[in-house]
Design an enzyme around this catalytic site. Structure first.
Site, short mmCIF file in Angstrom:
data_model
loop_
_atom_site.label_atom_id
_atom_site.label_comp_id
_atom_site.label_asym_id
_atom_site.label_seq_id
_atom_site.Cartn_x
_atom_site.Cartn_y
_atom_site.Cartn_z
N HIS A 169 37.92 -2.24 0.99
CA HIS A 169 38.13 -0.86 0.50
C HIS A 169 37.39 -0.57 -0.80
O HIS A 169 37.36 0.58 -1.26
CB HIS A 169 39.63 -0.58 0.30
CG HIS A 169 40.43 -0.65 1.55
ND1 HIS A 169 40.16 0.14 2.66
CD2 HIS A 169 41.48 -1.43 1.91
CE1 HIS A 169 41.01 -0.15 3.63
NE2 HIS A 169 41.83 -1.11 3.21
N ASP A 205 39.74 -5.71 10.51
CA ASP A 205 41.00 -5.39 9.83
C ASP A 205 41.59 -4.10 10.43
O ASP A 205 40.85 -3.24 10.92
CB ASP A 205 40.72 -5.18 8.33
CG ASP A 205 41.98 -5.04 7.49
OD1 ASP A 205 42.40 -6.04 6.89
OD2 ASP A 205 42.54 -3.91 7.45
N HIS A 207 42.76 -1.63 8.92
CA HIS A 207 42.34 -0.46 8.13
C HIS A 207 40.83 -0.31 8.12
O HIS A 207 40.10 -1.31 8.07
CB HIS A 207 42.83 -0.61 6.68
CG HIS A 207 44.31 -0.82 6.55
ND1 HIS A 207 44.88 -2.08 6.46
CD2 HIS A 207 45.33 0.07 6.51
CE1 HIS A 207 46.20 -1.95 6.35
NE2 HIS A 207 46.51 -0.66 6.38
N ASP A 294 46.02 -7.92 10.13
CA ASP A 294 47.11 -6.92 10.08
C ASP A 294 47.15 -6.06 11.34
O ASP A 294 47.99 -5.16 11.45
CB ASP A 294 47.03 -6.06 8.81
CG ASP A 294 45.62 -5.63 8.44
OD1 ASP A 294 44.70 -5.88 9.23
OD2 ASP A 294 45.46 -5.03 7.36
C1 OKP Z 1 44.32 -3.32 2.61
B1 OKP Z 1 43.62 -4.05 3.77
C2 OKP Z 1 49.21 4.01 -0.82
C3 OKP Z 1 48.40 2.99 -0.06
C4 OKP Z 1 49.22 1.92 0.60
C5 OKP Z 1 47.46 0.26 1.10
C6 OKP Z 1 46.97 -0.58 2.23
C7 OKP Z 1 45.78 -1.43 1.89
C8 OKP Z 1 45.33 -2.32 3.02
N1 OKP Z 1 49.44 3.74 -2.18
N2 OKP Z 1 48.54 1.09 1.53
O1 OKP Z 1 42.76 -3.25 4.55
O2 OKP Z 1 44.48 -4.81 4.62
ZN ZN Z 2 44.08 -3.94 6.34
#
Ligand code: OKP
Ligand code: ZN
Length: 351
Positions: A169, A205, A207, A294
């Site tokens: 990210h 992943d 996300h 995940d």
């Molecule tokens: C990281 B990876 C709101 C955001 C909450 C964050 C998830 C990050 C995932 N504050 N979620 O791609 O596994």
């Molecule tokens: Zn993720």
């Protein structure tokens, strides 16, 4: 299979994150790294290789120098602000972010002087705390990724980098989503530029890897292919749509395969094939796998219906393509089954 891990990850030990305004226990925790490391040490066929420091140049090749400068001094400056306020804090989370419409018609943004405001200036959400040990952990995760990449460039069929914190990210000038420096992008860029080879990043992943996509969006030497939960319902919401395919020379070198909420293994593996076909056409010399597990059916914050056996299939499927592969850890938050799912991929690959 040889693997690389760093003790420095333990220095990044956040306690909490903010989810929809609620303070909750951090999901991206020290125990994630430790559980995978312990499992690798116990599993037959895995050999640990010491981390090699690669310095800041490969980081600066991908990230804005001002972001790197901010991250490297952020804790010191935050701690000073907190001391002024009479607060003794072990972590700080940003709560003020630069919405692009804030300054409509008012000219350029200025980086704030206040360290807390700057934390938000360089970030985009509230799950990515800054602590005393964050910078050295983030740097070590990059060194882990680059050391694993060196192993593969020197002839290992595959190597695993236990990167923590994760990276996908983190964009060229922005951190967030548990990520500070983009380990996979830095590794892919270093491989592409130092060897002149074509590199594909496959991101599995749950996300969308907005940071990796942004870093390579205009480039034709590095392909970014991602299979992830549809941004219509999943974090990070602002990218990962199927019609995002790159720009300029990079047109066609970004591929997004968004998957539905009710995904299962069969649907997932179909989506994976779409990504793999584009990689096949791109014909890379090296594959960097952003490995988030995940997508596991029981993941507490994610999940695309995959089982531990699905992860073994994923590993076997990628191994069948026969490409030199650098496997780097991204997400995966089911603490009790995390190591088992990562090992399923690595064993499936032929670890
Ligand atoms: C990281 B990876 C709101 C955001 C909450 C964050 C998830 C990050 C995932 N504050 N979620 O791609 O596994
Ligand atoms: Zn993720």
């Amino acid at each position: 299979m040889r693997f690389v891990a760093s003790e420095h990850h333990r220095g990044h030990d956040p306690a909490t994150e903010v989810d929809a305004g609620e303070v909750v226990g951090i999901y991206e925790c020290v125990a994630r790294g430790d559980s995978i490391w312990t499992a690798l040490d116990a599993a037959p066929g895995y050999e640990s290789v010491p981390v090699v420091e690669h310095g800041l140049d490969p980081i600066r090749a991908v990230h804005d120098a001002d972001l790197v400068r901010f991250l490297s001094t952020a804790w010191e400056e935050l701690a000073a602000v907190m001391a002024q306020r009479g607060q003794d804090r072990r972590q700080v989370i940003a709560d003020l972010f630069p919405n692009p419409r804030y300054r409509d018609g008012m000219g350029e943004w200025r980086e704030p002087d206040n360290a807390v405001a700057r934390l938000g200036y360089w970030s985009f959400e509230t799950a990515t705390p800054m602590l005393a040990g964050t910078w050295s952990a983030a740097r070590a995760a990059v060194d882990v990724a680059l050391t694993a990449t060196d192993l593969v460039l020197a002839g290992d069929r595959a190597a695993y980098g236990l990167c923590r914190p994760p990276g996908h990210h983190a964009a060229s000038a922005m951190f967030g989503g548990y990520c500070y420096l983009n380990n996979a992008a830095i590794a892919a860029d270093a491989a592409a530029t130092t060897t002149g080879s074509r590199v594909a990043v496959l991101d599995v992943d749950y996300h969308h890897g907005n940071g990796t996509q942004q870093i390579f969006y205009g480039r034709s030497d590095v392909l970014y292919a991602s299979v992830h939960a549809d941004p219509a319902f999943a974090f990070p919401a602002f990218s990962g749509f199927a019609d995002e395919t790159g720009t300029g020379r990079g047109l066609g070198a970004t591929v997004n395969v968004p998957l539905p909420h009710d995904c299962d293994e069969a649907r997932y593996l179909d989506g994976l094939e779409v990504a793999l076909e584009t990689i096949e056409r791109f014909a890379p010399d090296l594959l960097v796998l952003s490995l988030g597990v995940d997508t596991y059916e029981l993941d507490p914050i994610a999940g695309l219906g995959l089982t531990t056996e699905s992860f073994a299939k994923l590993g076997r499927r990628l191994a069948a393509d026969g490409r030199p592969t650098v496997i780097l850890q991204e997400g995966g938050y089911h603490l009790d089954h995390l190591a088992r799912n990562v090992l399923a991929v690595l064993d499936g690959f032929g670890g």
